[in-house]
Enzyme design. Structure first.
Site, PDB file in Angstrom:
ATOM      1  N   HIS A 141       0.864  -1.181   0.000  1.00 14.42           N
ATOM      2  CA  HIS A 141       0.000   0.000   0.000  1.00 14.42           C
ATOM      3  C   HIS A 141       0.905   1.237   0.000  1.00 14.42           C
ATOM      4  O   HIS A 141       2.028   1.178   0.496  1.00 14.42           O
ATOM      5  CB  HIS A 141      -0.834  -0.061   1.284  1.00 14.42           C
ATOM      6  CG  HIS A 141      -1.937   0.943   1.402  1.00 14.42           C
ATOM      7  ND1 HIS A 141      -1.715   2.234   1.808  1.00 14.42           N
ATOM      8  CD2 HIS A 141      -3.269   0.833   1.191  1.00 14.42           C
ATOM      9  CE1 HIS A 141      -2.867   2.880   1.843  1.00 14.42           C
ATOM     10  NE2 HIS A 141      -3.827   2.052   1.468  1.00 14.42           N
ATOM     11  N   ASP A 219       2.774  -4.835   8.122  1.00 13.90           N
ATOM     12  CA  ASP A 219       1.572  -4.010   7.969  1.00 13.90           C
ATOM     13  C   ASP A 219       0.364  -4.940   8.133  1.00 13.90           C
ATOM     14  O   ASP A 219       0.066  -5.740   7.248  1.00 13.90           O
ATOM     15  CB  ASP A 219       1.601  -3.360   6.579  1.00 13.90           C
ATOM     16  CG  ASP A 219       0.280  -2.702   6.200  1.00 13.90           C
ATOM     17  OD1 ASP A 219      -0.703  -2.819   6.958  1.00 13.90           O
ATOM     18  OD2 ASP A 219       0.234  -2.082   5.124  1.00 13.90           O
ATOM     19  N   LYS A 245     -10.433  -0.551  10.643  1.00 12.03           N
ATOM     20  CA  LYS A 245     -10.593  -1.707   9.745  1.00 12.03           C
ATOM     21  C   LYS A 245     -10.931  -2.980  10.525  1.00 12.03           C
ATOM     22  O   LYS A 245     -10.907  -4.077   9.982  1.00 12.03           O
ATOM     23  CB  LYS A 245      -9.316  -1.918   8.922  1.00 12.03           C
ATOM     24  CG  LYS A 245      -9.060  -0.798   7.897  1.00 12.03           C
ATOM     25  CD  LYS A 245      -7.944  -1.181   6.956  1.00 12.03           C
ATOM     26  CE  LYS A 245      -7.320  -0.002   6.246  1.00 12.03           C
ATOM     27  NZ  LYS A 245      -8.130   0.548   5.155  1.00 12.03           N
ATOM     28  N   CYS A 384      -4.799   2.582  -3.589  1.00  6.35           N
ATOM     29  CA  CYS A 384      -3.545   3.046  -2.985  1.00  6.35           C
ATOM     30  C   CYS A 384      -2.396   2.087  -3.253  1.00  6.35           C
ATOM     31  O   CYS A 384      -1.504   1.909  -2.410  1.00  6.35           O
ATOM     32  CB  CYS A 384      -3.695   3.301  -1.488  1.00  6.35           C
ATOM     33  SG  CYS A 384      -4.787   4.673  -1.132  1.00  6.35           S
TER      34      CYS A 384
END
Lengths: 427, 151
Positions: A141, A219, A245, A384
């Site tokens: 990302h 991540d 999220k 992204c």
């Protein structure tokens, strides 16, 4: 041959637990899902962007503001004590959620992006020199690309990217050990790709990095709310996640850092909360994690995030992971029925609960605009991940991303709507 | 099908999206300009031959969503034979129409884009070709974009 055991209430309960939660019943916990959009029932399939919030989280925020709100770590009065206790107990909750060794390994951030920037600004400034290599992957990302580009520009370090194998979207690890041994200081990679749905073998990759003496950052934006994430099992040095999220509020996230490492790092931002004593020309700072939390933190966000963690663990993240993968596999199979009419991205098997696709002859933004009029919330764009899109030879894709409150029936509905879209554009 | 949606994707637009007119490079063009919305993926290039102040011929190539392609296609039809001042007036009228739903002047066939104003995220698709032609007429060499922020 032994007799089958008589069915007792305990075994009945055990087999119910085996079958997993009643996913349809859980939908009742999410007020936002029960509404019409453009006069049709909302079908929310943009969970990789943000998930919806259960009533338990919304009520935790409300309760905090109605009963306990005050500033933390500085008051002597009752409300300040309560707010401080709530904030620090959220830190302990996050440590348990990730199986960190202690709450001191948990830094509250605004989200994954800030967590990664924090590591780049502190660990990076202290450890990265000209000529060092920061190893990333081609599926990252922008939030796990741009902070390292800024660090490389500041220090003269170089970036390398582990390749992705075509539309199947798997990392090519065949040269990993060789690359790790050639001047790499840090390996930063995503656990689950937000545009491909690939689940990377982060524990194996971090073990290989550790053997080569390379620091690691994972991540976990797409994984933390979708499967058990255990930082000791993964064996990473840093791990970043976003609360929103995973059923939590926006504006709060967590950076996990191995304690020995966090203690050696300089502050991230300066201000109140992070200092021990301040003179006009110099100051001394608190220990980690407080050293990294300048200013009044997002206290209610942390409280809401802890409620989200309680909520997810009451369902069981192992159950959620299985449901996720079932939805991902079912969606992939149903979309594959479009045969030549669709291009699907990411692995065919073992994918997370999201599918990126292109309907042949219809631009992703046209798909998303028309789907919205049918009440279906999709995402269209580069997600992204512009460099990955370029590598795949596309400008954008449409994406359906699921959470535990989505059902196979909703995927059937998505397929019907995509057929309507094909008809609409005369295909 | 909702009314808003058939307002956005009028038959004329669907037709021009599937069968774009003047969709080729123009040999011996005097001017060209690129429009690129990298976040969307809309990308087009306009070519113009001029006779003094008047557009003698115009064409485009590129890829993008239905709205951006149909907009470029209809623009080439509308702008052919027009002077720079006439194109500028059309630009103003179209710009106002796709943002408010009301055209500021005579737009002819371009009235099919009035429905775009109900879809704020798609205005930049409809207006991209128009910014490109203004840039070509001014002789600017930088590609234009109608994206100002991430979606």
């Amino acid at each position: 041959m032994s007799q089958p055991a008589p069915l007792t209430p305990q075994t009945a309960a055990a087999s119910a637990a085996e079958a997993g939660p009643d996913w349809n019943a859980l939908r009742a916990d999410f007020p936002i899902l029960h509404q019409q959009v453009h006069n049709r029932p909302l079908l929310y399939l943009d969970n990789a962007a943000t998930t919806q919030k259960p009533r338990a989280v919304i009520q935790a925020l409300q309760r905090y503001y109605e009963r306990d709100n005050a500033n933390v770590h500085r008051g002597i009065h009752e409300l300040s004590n309560r707010a401080t206790a709530a904030f620090e107990s959220a830190r302990a909750r996050a440590a348990r959620f990730l199986n960190a060794r202690s709450p001191e390994e948990i830094v509250f951030t605004r989200g994954t992006t800030e967590g990664i920037n924090l590591v780049a600004a502190t660990w990076g400034a202290q450890n990265v020199k000209a000529g060092d290599i920061i190893l990333l992957t081609e599926m990252e990302h922008h939030s796990n690309l741009v902070p390292w580009q800024l660090l490389a520009a500041r220090t003269g370090a170089r970036l390398r990217h582990l390749p992705v194998t075509g539309d199947a979207g798997l990392l090519d690890l065949s040269h990993l050990d060789e690359w790790l041994g050639s001047g790499v200081k840090l390996l930063a990679l995503t656990h689950i790709s937000n545009s491909l749905g690939t689940i990377n073998p982060v524990a194996e990759i971090c073990a290989r990095a550790r053997k080569a003496g390379v620091t690691t950052l994972v991540d976990a934006a797409q994984s933390a709310g979708h499967r058990p994430v255990d930082v000791q099992e993964i064996g990473c040095d840093f791990l970043a996640l976003s609360g929103h999220k995973m059923c939590g509020p926006t504006g709060i996230g967590v950076l996990y850092g191995r304690q020995e490492l966090l203690e050696t790092l300089p502050p991230y931002q300066g201000g109140g909360e992070m200092i021990l004593s301040v003179e006009y020309h110099t100051s001394t700072w608190k220990h980690a994690p407080h050293r990294f939390e300048a200013g009044t933190p997002d206290i209610s966000g942390a409280v809401g995030l802890a409620a989200a963690m309680d909520y997810l663990d009451a369902i069981g993240r192992t159950h959620i992971a299985r449901h996720d993968q079932e939805l991902g596999a079912y969606a992939y199979a149903r979309l594959a029925e479009f045969k030549e009419g669709i291009r699907l991205f990411g692995p065919r098997i073992g994918r997370a609960g999201l599918v990126s696709f292109l309907l042949r002859g219809v631009h992703a933004h046209d798909v998303v605009t028309v789907a919205d009029q049918w009440g279906v919330a999709l995402r269209g764009g580069h997600h992204c991940t512009q460099p990955l899109m370029r590598k795949l030879g596309v400008e954008s894709t449409a994406r359906a991303s699921f959470y535990f409150y989505n059902t196979p029936a909703e995927i059937d509905r998505l397929v019907e709507v995509l057929r309507e879209i094909q008809k609409f554009f005369g295909l | 099908m909702s009314d808003d949606l058939s307002d956005l994707y009028q038959q004329v637009i669907l037709d021009h999206c599937k069968h774009p007119r003047n969709f080729h490079e123009l040999a011996g063009h005097h001017r060209s300009a690129e429009g690129h919305n990298p976040l969307c993926g809309d990308q087009l290039k306009l070519f113009l031959t001029m006779n003094g102040d008047r557009i003698q011929d115009i064409s485009f190539v590129g890829s993008g969503c239905c709205i951006s392609k149909a907009s470029a296609s209809l623009l080439t039809e509308a702008a052919k034979g027009k002077t720079r001042a006439e194109v500028e007036r059309m630009f103003e009228a179209v710009h106002q129409m796709v943002t408010t739903g009301q055209a500021a002047g005579e737009v002819g066939k371009l009235a099919v884009f009035a429905g775009v104003h109900k879809f704020p995220a798609r205005v930049k698709c409809a207006i991209l070709a128009w910014h490109a032609i203004m840039s070509a007429l001014k002789g600017d060499t930088q590609p234009v974009s109608t994206e100002t922020e991430d979606m």
